[in-house]
Design a protein around this motif. Sequence first.
Motif: not given
Length: 256
Positions: A107-124, A129-132, A151-156, A181-182
């Motif tokens: 179970x993976x949690x992908x977190x991006x903030x501000x201009x740190x959001x763009x690199x999360x897109x290719x990662x997502x 599998x199971x990602x938030x 690409x997955x469920x998004x919380x803002x 889990x990570x």
Amino acid sequence: MRQKQKAAVLSQRQTAPEIYDMWIETDLAGEAGPGQFICIYPKSESTLLPRPISICQVNEQKTAIRIVYRIAGKGTREFSSYKAGEEIFILGPLGNGFPLQKGEGKRVLLMGGGIGIPPILQLAQEIKGDKQIVLGYRDNHLFLKEDMEKLGAVQIATEDGSVGVQGNVMDAVRQKGLEADVIFACGPMPMLRAIKAYAQEKNIPAYISLEEHMACGVGACLGCVVKTKEIDHHSHVHNARICTDGPVFEAEEVEI
């Protein structure tokens, strides 16, 4: 040794105040991984060093790289004026990206903030599998939100409370009861410190990108040194250069 290469602007548009979205045609696209970055060379002779910008996305054909960046100074302001068809020089892909294998079957949690959001897109896009996905913004200018939702469920979370949870990404995680889990994350330093503390509390690994602190991107200026737990085998001190040893580190490895 990476060498400067000629590339071409395919398209560019403004998506939020001071935020620009550019596609670049380049042979380097086939080598690029999530969490890596490229350096773009300004054309102005008054601007000496290239500007490091994280890779947001690679197209399916592996012929183009997408970057989403904020105007932060002379170099990025020049970039925002580029038009389709314009030739530019870039260097890359650079840096050590996110370790995708660490998220396999978890179970993976992908977190991006501000201009740190763009690199999360290719990662997502590459993590299966199971990602938030949790994204933090200042206000209701939600750049890349629609791309992420494919690409997955998004919380803002927004600082002003205009959309989603009022506060930051950790407020959204706690209010929504998200578990993982990570963690993979990129964003401003206060956010990454909070994520490191949360990962320690939950006893789970967190991999964080410190890309917002890079200056030249090629290890020349030593402006992006971070203290580390282990001794660097080059300098024999507890330091690492974010641009060459990172930008992604396991949170436990670095003092932030």
